[in-house]
Design a protein around this motif. Structure first.
Motif, PDB file in Angstrom:
ATOM      1  N   MET A 180       0.826  -1.207   0.000  1.00 18.94           N
ATOM      2  CA  MET A 180       0.000   0.000   0.000  1.00 18.94           C
ATOM      3  C   MET A 180       0.864   1.262   0.000  1.00 18.94           C
ATOM      4  O   MET A 180       0.515   2.275   0.582  1.00 18.94           O
ATOM      5  CB  MET A 180      -0.920  -0.023   1.235  1.00 18.94           C
ATOM      6  N   ALA A 181       2.061   1.173  -0.707  1.00 20.22           N
ATOM      7  CA  ALA A 181       2.971   2.326  -0.751  1.00 20.22           C
ATOM      8  C   ALA A 181       2.348   3.456  -1.555  1.00 20.22           C
ATOM      9  O   ALA A 181       1.694   3.226  -2.569  1.00 20.22           O
ATOM     10  CB  ALA A 181       4.296   1.924  -1.378  1.00 20.22           C
ATOM     11  N   LYS A 182       2.549   4.677  -1.087  1.00 25.54           N
ATOM     12  CA  LYS A 182       2.045   5.837  -1.804  1.00 25.54           C
ATOM     13  C   LYS A 182       3.037   6.226  -2.889  1.00 25.54           C
ATOM     14  O   LYS A 182       4.211   5.923  -2.820  1.00 25.54           O
ATOM     15  CB  LYS A 182       1.847   6.992  -0.842  1.00 25.54           C
ATOM     16  N   ARG A 183       2.509   6.922  -3.896  1.00 26.84           N
ATOM     17  CA  ARG A 183       3.348   7.415  -4.974  1.00 26.84           C
ATOM     18  C   ARG A 183       3.463   8.922  -4.786  1.00 26.84           C
ATOM     19  O   ARG A 183       2.470   9.589  -4.497  1.00 26.84           O
ATOM     20  CB  ARG A 183       2.684   7.093  -6.315  1.00 26.84           C
ATOM     21  N   LEU A 184       4.665   9.469  -4.934  1.00 31.66           N
ATOM     22  CA  LEU A 184       4.900  10.898  -4.747  1.00 31.66           C
ATOM     23  C   LEU A 184       5.215  11.569  -6.083  1.00 31.66           C
ATOM     24  O   LEU A 184       6.106  11.130  -6.803  1.00 31.66           O
ATOM     25  CB  LEU A 184       6.077  11.113  -3.790  1.00 31.66           C
ATOM     26  N   ILE A 185       4.465  12.593  -6.425  1.00 30.70           N
ATOM     27  CA  ILE A 185       4.818  13.423  -7.582  1.00 30.70           C
ATOM     28  C   ILE A 185       5.441  14.707  -7.039  1.00 30.70           C
ATOM     29  O   ILE A 185       4.773  15.506  -6.376  1.00 30.70           O
ATOM     30  CB  ILE A 185       3.573  13.739  -8.449  1.00 30.70           C
ATOM     31  N   PRO A 186       6.761  14.910  -7.276  1.00 27.12           N
ATOM     32  CA  PRO A 186       7.431  16.091  -6.707  1.00 27.12           C
ATOM     33  C   PRO A 186       6.856  17.374  -7.296  1.00 27.12           C
ATOM     34  O   PRO A 186       6.394  17.394  -8.444  1.00 27.12           O
ATOM     35  CB  PRO A 186       8.890  15.912  -7.129  1.00 27.12           C
ATOM     36  N   LEU A 187       6.912  18.454  -6.526  1.00 24.54           N
ATOM     37  CA  LEU A 187       6.436  19.754  -7.003  1.00 24.54           C
ATOM     38  C   LEU A 187       7.604  20.579  -7.547  1.00 24.54           C
ATOM     39  O   LEU A 187       8.747  20.395  -7.160  1.00 24.54           O
ATOM     40  CB  LEU A 187       5.752  20.509  -5.867  1.00 24.54           C
ATOM     41  N   LEU A 188       7.267  21.490  -8.451  1.00 25.25           N
ATOM     42  CA  LEU A 188       8.224  22.441  -9.040  1.00 25.25           C
ATOM     43  C   LEU A 188       9.415  21.713  -9.673  1.00 25.25           C
ATOM     44  O   LEU A 188       9.226  20.881 -10.543  1.00 25.25           O
ATOM     45  CB  LEU A 188       8.651  23.468  -7.986  1.00 25.25           C
ATOM     46  N   ASN A 189      10.625  22.059  -9.286  1.00 19.74           N
ATOM     47  CA  ASN A 189      11.801  21.430  -9.915  1.00 19.74           C
ATOM     48  C   ASN A 189      12.428  20.377  -9.006  1.00 19.74           C
ATOM     49  O   ASN A 189      13.629  20.118  -9.075  1.00 19.74           O
ATOM     50  CB  ASN A 189      12.823  22.495 -10.323  1.00 19.74           C
ATOM     51  N   ARG A 190      11.597  19.747  -8.158  1.00 20.06           N
ATOM     52  CA  ARG A 190      12.144  18.721  -7.278  1.00 20.06           C
ATOM     53  C   ARG A 190      12.254  17.382  -8.012  1.00 20.06           C
ATOM     54  O   ARG A 190      11.477  17.089  -8.917  1.00 20.06           O
ATOM     55  CB  ARG A 190      11.263  18.578  -6.036  1.00 20.06           C
ATOM     56  N   VAL A 191      13.208  16.572  -7.552  1.00 21.70           N
ATOM     57  CA  VAL A 191      13.484  15.289  -8.185  1.00 21.70           C
ATOM     58  C   VAL A 191      13.548  14.241  -7.083  1.00 21.70           C
ATOM     59  O   VAL A 191      14.268  14.422  -6.103  1.00 21.70           O
ATOM     60  CB  VAL A 191      14.841  15.362  -8.943  1.00 21.70           C
ATOM     61  N   LEU A 192      12.776  13.146  -7.239  1.00 19.96           N
ATOM     62  CA  LEU A 192      12.793  12.060  -6.250  1.00 19.96           C
ATOM     63  C   LEU A 192      13.796  11.010  -6.700  1.00 19.96           C
ATOM     64  O   LEU A 192      13.739  10.525  -7.838  1.00 19.96           O
ATOM     65  CB  LEU A 192      11.396  11.446  -6.123  1.00 19.96           C
ATOM     66  N   VAL A 193      14.718  10.668  -5.808  1.00 19.83           N
ATOM     67  CA  VAL A 193      15.834   9.797  -6.167  1.00 19.83           C
ATOM     68  C   VAL A 193      15.887   8.621  -5.201  1.00 19.83           C
ATOM     69  O   VAL A 193      15.703   8.801  -4.005  1.00 19.83           O
ATOM     70  CB  VAL A 193      17.165  10.598  -6.105  1.00 19.83           C
ATOM     71  N   GLU A 194      16.124   7.435  -5.757  1.00 20.06           N
ATOM     72  CA  GLU A 194      16.383   6.266  -4.904  1.00 20.06           C
ATOM     73  C   GLU A 194      17.887   6.041  -4.915  1.00 20.06           C
ATOM     74  O   GLU A 194      18.478   5.822  -5.971  1.00 20.06           O
ATOM     75  CB  GLU A 194      15.645   5.042  -5.453  1.00 20.06           C
ATOM     76  N   LYS A 195      18.479   6.125  -3.754  1.00 16.39           N
ATOM     77  CA  LYS A 195      19.934   6.049  -3.670  1.00 16.39           C
ATOM     78  C   LYS A 195      20.420   4.665  -4.068  1.00 16.39           C
ATOM     79  O   LYS A 195      19.798   3.652  -3.749  1.00 16.39           O
ATOM     80  CB  LYS A 195      20.373   6.374  -2.237  1.00 16.39           C
ATOM     81  N   ILE A 196      21.548   4.605  -4.782  1.00 15.78           N
ATOM     82  CA  ILE A 196      22.153   3.330  -5.137  1.00 15.78           C
ATOM     83  C   ILE A 196      23.187   3.003  -4.072  1.00 15.78           C
ATOM     84  O   ILE A 196      24.156   3.742  -3.881  1.00 15.78           O
ATOM     85  CB  ILE A 196      22.816   3.411  -6.536  1.00 15.78           C
ATOM     86  N   VAL A 197      22.907   1.916  -3.342  1.00 11.84           N
ATOM     87  CA  VAL A 197      23.832   1.514  -2.290  1.00 11.84           C
ATOM     88  C   VAL A 197      24.844   0.559  -2.917  1.00 11.84           C
ATOM     89  O   VAL A 197      24.473  -0.522  -3.367  1.00 11.84           O
ATOM     90  CB  VAL A 197      23.085   0.852  -1.112  1.00 11.84           C
ATOM     91  N   PRO A 198      26.095   0.979  -3.002  1.00  9.26           N
ATOM     92  CA  PRO A 198      27.075   0.110  -3.656  1.00  9.26           C
ATOM     93  C   PRO A 198      27.339  -1.117  -2.797  1.00  9.26           C
ATOM     94  O   PRO A 198      27.324  -1.038  -1.572  1.00  9.26           O
ATOM     95  CB  PRO A 198      28.317   0.992  -3.770  1.00  9.26           C
ATOM     96  N   PRO A 199      27.558  -2.254  -3.458  1.00  9.58           N
ATOM     97  CA  PRO A 199      27.831  -3.481  -2.684  1.00  9.58           C
ATOM     98  C   PRO A 199      29.129  -3.332  -1.904  1.00  9.58           C
ATOM     99  O   PRO A 199      30.097  -2.763  -2.414  1.00  9.58           O
ATOM    100  CB  PRO A 199      27.976  -4.561  -3.764  1.00  9.58           C
ATOM    101  N   SER A 200      29.127  -3.794  -0.673  1.00 12.72           N
ATOM    102  CA  SER A 200      30.351  -3.685   0.121  1.00 12.72           C
ATOM    103  C   SER A 200      31.172  -4.984   0.056  1.00 12.72           C
ATOM    104  O   SER A 200      32.257  -5.077   0.595  1.00 12.72           O
ATOM    105  CB  SER A 200      30.026  -3.331   1.574  1.00 12.72           C
ATOM    106  N   LYS A 201      30.597  -5.997  -0.610  1.00 11.79           N
ATOM    107  CA  LYS A 201      31.343  -7.254  -0.862  1.00 11.79           C
ATOM    108  C   LYS A 201      31.176  -7.599  -2.337  1.00 11.79           C
ATOM    109  O   LYS A 201      30.203  -7.192  -2.977  1.00 11.79           O
ATOM    110  CB  LYS A 201      30.729  -8.421  -0.063  1.00 11.79           C
TER     111      LYS A 201
END
Lengths: 97, 97, 97, 97, 97, 97, 97
Positions: free
Chosen positions: F1-22
């Protein structure tokens, strides 16, 4: 006898959504699950005027569910209810199911 | 012999509304119920000029009931009465029954 | 041999109105009654230029009685008299009987 | 062998007028009487350019007697003489007999 | 093998003029006589762009003798020589015999 | 039941890339090799409006891999996932294989 | 497996030129001789947009040798190499033999 507020310029009146801290069955929800800082847009201003007098409308609409910043906003009490007043550009986004 | 003030630019002269601290029957009202910081617009300036000399009018009108910010405003005493002078953009909204 | 000053840009030369501290009959007036910080406009600049070189005139005229801010203004002594020089946008309003 | 300075942009080169501290007859003048901070405009820049490249000329002319602010200005020594360099907008007004 | 620097935007490359501290005959000059902070323009940038993309040229030319501010400027060493890089608007004026 | 976010104005929604540590084979990677601060663009705002009301679109697109600044960004939790919200102008660049 | 970065807006990706601290014959060079802070432009952004949406291109090109400011710039590691990301307006000039 609650008063109605029409925000000026690009201000947006928001009623904060208080997430339930228990499920319907009464199970306490962990704090992490309730973290989203959101609200419902109750009223919007007419917008600010550009350099040439043109009106730049507010980017959210009455009834939108919005993501709010963690800080800021002006508390307003109308009748029994607490609202928050934000500048249009401080609202982060709109939320959709 | 009170003087009349015509605000300059986008300034707005406001007479603060002091909420009653007792009901008509003399019952003391709790502080919470009297929290709304509002005033009556007494006079407005002609507006500021845009980059091309065009006049951008003030967004409130004489007689409007307005929601005021908690801080700011310049105290002005005309005759016996205390008023507050705000910049147009500092007034939060208009209040309606 | 007093010099005459023509203010530059949007500056306004003001002669402060010192309110009487006694009535004509010699009764001392309480400080509260003398609180209004006002002056008479003695000279105004030609205005500042907008982005396209157009002249934006000053919003007060010579002879106007004006409400002054509590702080700011540059003291100027011409001959025996003390004046104050303000930027147009710092003058709060014009006063009328 | 004094050099001549042509100020750039909206800068104005001013030679400060040092008021006499004695009368011709040698009577010392009280400090109050010598308070006006004025100068003579020696050279002016061509002006700054507006957003569209149009030149906005400086608002004083060579030979003008000007009222100077109490602070600011850059000291410049050309030959034996000390001058002050101001931005056009920092000069308070022109003085006339 | 000295490199040549072409400044970007409205930057100006200046070679400082170090005034002689002795006369040709070897007499030490007092510090006061050597006070003028001047330089020779070695290279100028193409200018900055206005809001509409139009190029606003730099207000000094290669070869000009300029009056420099007492502070600011970025030291650059090209080959054996020390230069200073200024923004166009920080140069005070041009010097002429 | 995750919500979806539409950013306002010039905002950008980013999912961080977690680099593998092994590595896949389980070898621990040194910290230096994992230093790039990058993310995947999940949603972008419609852009901000220019002085004349024209919409200036955001400079990244949904699906872009972007280089993020070391500081800044607003944490947003939607459902189980953590995202970051940036202003368009704070994103450093797009990354390509 | 190094990634390629395309800078956004008016950003410029620069690979710093590390001056040799010894000659080819192994003689140590004094610190003074190695002082120029320069780099090679590796990639440039598309430029920023003016008030009317027009694109203002970056003032350096890929392959240019540039003079860098002593402070500022964002360190970026792509594959094995360290780069620096600058705003166009922070780069001081281009260097030529």
């Amino acid at each position: 006898m609650a008063k109605r507020l029409i925000p000026l310029l690009n201000r947006v009146l928001v009623e904060k959504i208080v997430p339930p801290s228990k499920t319907h069955a009464g199970i306490l929800l962990p704090e992490k699950a309730t973290k989203l800082n959101s609200g419902k847009v109750v009223a919007v201003g007419a917008g600010i005027r550009g350099k040439e007098g043109n009106l730049i409308p507010v980017s959210v609409n009455e009834g939108d569910t919005v993501l709010l910043p963690d800080y800021g906003g002006t508390q307003v009490k109308l009748g029994d209810k607490e609202y928050l007043l934000y500048r249009d550009e401080d609202i982060l986004g709109t939320l959709h199911e």
